[in-house]
Design an enzyme around this catalytic site. Structure first.
Site, PDB file in Angstrom:
ATOM      1  N   THR B 320       0.846  -1.206   0.000  1.00 13.12           N
ATOM      2  CA  THR B 320       0.000   0.000   0.000  1.00 13.12           C
ATOM      3  C   THR B 320       0.875   1.249   0.000  1.00 13.12           C
ATOM      4  OG1 THR B 320      -1.709  -1.146   1.246  1.00 13.12           O
ATOM      5  CG2 THR B 320      -1.799   1.252   1.272  1.00 13.12           C
ATOM      6  N   TRP B 323       2.462   1.647  -3.345  1.00 11.62           N
ATOM      7  CA  TRP B 323       1.457   2.047  -4.350  1.00 11.62           C
ATOM      8  C   TRP B 323       1.358   3.576  -4.418  1.00 11.62           C
ATOM      9  CZ3 TRP B 323      -3.031   4.939  -4.206  1.00 11.62           C
ATOM     10  CH2 TRP B 323      -3.873   4.847  -5.325  1.00 11.62           C
ATOM     11  N   HIS B 324       1.550   4.221  -3.271  1.00 12.99           N
ATOM     12  CA  HIS B 324       1.399   5.681  -3.238  1.00 12.99           C
ATOM     13  C   HIS B 324       2.552   6.411  -3.922  1.00 12.99           C
ATOM     14  CE1 HIS B 324      -1.726   4.792  -0.263  1.00 12.99           C
ATOM     15  NE2 HIS B 324      -2.220   5.972  -0.587  1.00 12.99           N
ATOM     16  N   GLY B 325       3.691   5.773  -4.040  1.00 16.64           N
ATOM     17  CA  GLY B 325       4.790   6.453  -4.711  1.00 16.64           C
ATOM     18  C   GLY B 325       6.079   5.660  -4.602  1.00 16.64           C
TER      19      GLY B 325
END
Lengths: 371, 474
Positions: B320, B323-325
């Site tokens: 997670t 996934w954000h960066g």
């Protein structure tokens, strides 16, 4: 009630977001409110590219109907909250506006004002050596004359102008014209700067013109030459920067009349074809007792000189004025070469750019052989 | 193109909506697909082929997955899902993470005296994290039998590329909108509520998030920062990220509603959470649900013993975070949240039900502080910068003072409004207030949105590009 609210919500929001497009289809465009040419419609594309999309986006953003109203509304809301909608404009007291960079000055380094003054003197000596006269006129920033309307900001403005004024005064040269004292004296009796503009008004400009003319030739200026019988819409460039329009109220309009003197514009061009900086040549003749400043005079100025220039032509046999101090422009350089007297008028904030370190040597370039 | 832009609000949106409602229903999906392609192209013309690859791959794999489901052939289903994951994670891996991994490898090997690779940086396509997940969910849902596959490539392309949620979510899993793709109606109430929800989201974004954002930016860019300034900065970011992201989700959900889709909610007052577990049921809900359904549960979830549950949690939250960066800060942020979730389980904190919550204010306060501290990791440019910022949150731990946080009376007021939202009762919902018709309060809220918030938001967007300069001669 629910039904009514639904219909009202739909109608209001569709109008808000749809009306600009409808108006566009009827040929309505937002007026250009920046001081630049409005973006033109990119037309149908030869081929779709990111550059075309960027051009189209720019056009949509700038020409969407209602943009001018939106900018004004946002600025008014900000003003109501005592906040500036544009960081380059500082809100002063009593509705006065200031140009933020004039307040955001660092305090001068120890020897900086003396360095400026000695460079001015060195330049004048070099011009004298070339058989020319160089007059430097320094106009104060608005904050120096009207500090009482400044907001509570920590600023070196007052200290800086005091030290610069002292250093220039210490040169004891007639051809260094310091405008602080005459403007401060006049400011006790009447307004000499515009409340919502960076610049002086015509009264302030007339004081600058008078001081300059008296420096060039004592007695050439007569107090009765200038009258303030009418008014004009007051420029308000700082309000313009907020998006609130570039005029506010009225300001005195100077009218210069010299008995027996007639003058005309010989040539008016732009210093640079891409910039609206004027390059104008004037000639005056006299048939009466009024004297003219003889020879060829070159007047290089920044925006503070625009209103001063309006008052100068009836006093000069031959005057060439350029709205720049950049000698890189061939027209400016040529004018200096042919001029007998060169006048540089600059506002206090810009003096560092003109006369600090080696930058002032740009004014020497036209004196060099082939310059 | 972003929603809070002149080109979207005043050009694209009216045209798309007007044509959509003029067209017969049979061609509306085609129009939405076409409009979505224009929407995507406006922000990144060159990235369109990547979107097409994802669409074409999952459209084809949908047939394979459907066949596997019909024949009850687990190998065929696994093959379809595996290929979908390979294609989409491959695209995501290359375009989002390749630069990061190459740079990390180079950094590691340069210590051993090995020359760095001659890698040309890859540009990040807009919305790739969202559309790849959405596209994958189709194949997975079809393979699971959660929804029937789509025969029309236009319908499928419309589902993946649908402009309201294309670049920032909510991540709509296929089975959540499968029925609406082929059959949907837009009632007057739907359109009105959608338009209001959109206006509400726009106001959250442009009035609050955009105003407090510079405060956070200034704090994170400061070369010296006192503890007070550091807290102001991170609280500003806490408000900014919530109002920005939830505002964008509100706009997406509102647009969907105007077009006849009911997208899932993405936020539910996350800062009122009484535990980190509760926070993740309220923050970016569609992403949490995606990972829960497609990663956590397939890994065994909490059904295979304590150790496996914890390792699953850590894995899901590391992913997670990533996934954000593509940055270690996001990985550590994910790990931080994973470890907090494990800690809650270790100390026996039960998931929150509908009943009364013991020590609710205290638990809210602790959760809020933990989330805020986590945002430092999320916002900082690097782990070093995050560490420095975290230290500055401790009194006397700052590195100087005097940062210019660009605080004005307006930003202070908006920051305060944002923070007040945190303190509102857990059950309060602004969007529910707008849509539920009970007494006169919703009417007042609606009128305030229509007559004040929406026009002011529109004015902020229109005036956003105003950039005069003080004369040429200066």
């Amino acid at each position: 009630m629910r039904r009514l609210l639904d219909h009202f919500s739909i109608a209001a929001l569709c109008t808000l977001f749809g009306l600009p497009l409808v108006l566009i289809l009827f040929g309505v465009r937002a007026p250009g409110i920046e001081n630049a040419a409005p973006v033109s419609f990119p037309g149908p594309p030869d081929r779709l590219s990111e550059a075309y999309i960027a051009d189209m986006t720019a056009w949509m953003r700038e020409r969407a109907p209602g943009r001018d109203l939106a900018v004004g509304a946002v600025a008014e809301v900000a003003l109501a909250l005592n906040e500036s909608a544009n960081p380059v404009v500082t809100l002063g007291r009593d509705g006065w506006l200031y140009y933020t960079p004039t307040l955001d000055q660092d305090c001068f380094d120890d020897r900086w004002p003396e360095t400026i003054a000695s460079n001015v003197a060195r330049l004048q000596d070099a011009y004298a050596g070339a058989g020319k006269r160089l007059v430097v006129v320094v106009g104060p920033d608005k904050a120096s004359i009207y500090p009482e309307h400044l907001p509570n900001v920590s600023s070196c403005v007052e200290e800086n102008w005091r030290r610069l004024n002292q250093a220039l005064g210490a040169l004891e040269r007639q051809d260094v014209v310091r405008l602080w004292e005459p403007l401060q004296a006049a400011a006790t009796e009447e307004l000499v700067y515009l409340e919502a503009d960076t610049h002086w008004n015509d009264v302030g400009a007339s004081i600058a013109a008078r001081e300059l003319l008296e420096t060039l030739e004592a007695g050439v200026f007569g107090e009765s030459d200038i009258s303030f019988d009418s008014v004009q819409p007051a420029p308000a460039d700082l309000r313009g920067l907020l998006g609130l329009g570039s005029r506010l109220g009225d300001a005195p309009l100077a009218d210069v009349e010299r008995a027996g003197v007639s003058w005309q514009v010989i040539e008016e061009t732009h210093v640079d074809p891409d910039l609206p900086k004027r390059f104008v040549e004037y000639r005056a003749t006299t048939e009466g007792a009024s004297r003219l400043i003889e020879g060829s005079t070159v007047f290089l100025h920044d925006s503070f000189g625009i209103d001063v220039l309006d008052m100068l032509p009836p006093y000069f046999e031959h005057l060439t004025a350029a709205q720049t101090t950049d000698t890189e422009y061939p027209s400016v350089s040529r004018a200096i070469v042919t001029g007998d007297t060169v006048v540089i008028l600059t506002v206090q904030r810009k003096i560092g750019q003109l006369f600090s370190s080696s930058k002032y040597e740009q004014f020497l370039a036209p004196l060099q052989p082939g310059g | 193109m972003v929603f809070s832009s002149v080109e979207f609000l005043f050009f694209y949106l009216p045209v798309v909506m007007a044509v959509y409602f003029v067209l017969p229903r049979s061609v509306r999906n085609f129009w939405l697909m076409l409009a979505s392609v224009v929407f995507y192209s406006w922000g990144g013309w060159a990235f369109l082929p990547i979107l097409f690859v994802s669409v074409i791959a999952d459209y084809a794999l949908g047939f394979l997955a459907a066949r596997g489901h019909t024949r009850e052939d687990p190998r065929l289903k696994r093959l379809a899902v595996g290929l979908s994951v390979a294609v989409n994670i491959g695209l995501l891996g290359y375009f989002k993470y390749a630069n990061f991994f190459v740079e990390e490898f180079d950094a590691a090997f340069s210590g051993l005296g090995i020359d760095s690779s001659s890698w040309t940086r890859v540009a990040l396509p807009i919305g790739i994290s969202f559309f790849t997940f959405q596209s994958m969910s189709y194949t997975i849902d079809v393979a699971r039998g959660a929804a029937a596959h789509l025969r029309s490539p236009i319908d499928f392309a419309m589902y993946v590329s649908l402009f309201p949620q294309l670049i920032a979510g909510p991540i709509v899993r296929f089975h959540e909108m499968a029925a609406e793709i082929s059959d949907r109606v837009v009632r007057r109430e739907d359109f009105a509520e959608g338009a209001l929800r959109f206006a509400h989201g726009l106001a959250k974004k442009v009035i609050i998030a955009d105003a407090v954002g510079p405060v956070a930016d200034a704090a994170f860019a400061a070369s010296s920062l006192s503890a007070t300034e550091a807290w102001v900065g991170i609280l500003a970011y806490t408000v900014q990220i919530y109002f920005d992201f939830s505002g964008y989700s509100d706009m997406a959900i509102g647009l969907g509603r105007m077009l006849g889709f009911r997208f899932p909610e993405n936020f539910n007052r996350p800062y009122s959470a009484v535990s980190i577990t509760d926070f993740w049921r309220r923050w970016h809900i569609t992403l949490s649900n995606w990972f829960r359904d497609y990663v956590y549960i397939p890994l065994g979830g909490s059904q295979k013993g304590v150790a496996r549950t914890y390792s699953n949690l850590v894995f899901v939250f590391l992913v997670t975070g990533l996934w954000h960066g593509a940055n270690w800060t996001f990985v550590i942020w994910g790990a931080y949240h994973g470890l907090l979730l494990i800690a809650e389980r270790v100390i026996g904190q039960r998931p929150v039900g509908d009943g009364a919550i013991q020590f609710a204010p205290l638990r809210r306060a602790i959760t809020f502080v933990l989330v805020v501290v986590g945002w430092v990791l999320f916002r900082a440019e690097s782990l070093g910068a995050a560490w420095l910022y975290l230290r500055s949150l401790i009194p006397d731990g700052g590195f100087g003072s005097g940062a210019d946080l660009e605080l004005s009376s307006r930003t202070i007021a908006l920051l305060a409004i944002g923070l007040v939202v945190v303190l509102l009762p857990r059950g309060f919902s602004g969007s529910r207030l707008l849509t539920n018709y009970v007494g006169m309060r919703p009417a007042a809220a609606r009128l305030a949105t229509v007559l004040l918030l929406a026009p002011y938001s529109a004015a902020l967007v229109l005036s956003g590009t105003f950039s005069p300069f003080l004369y040429f001669q200066f």
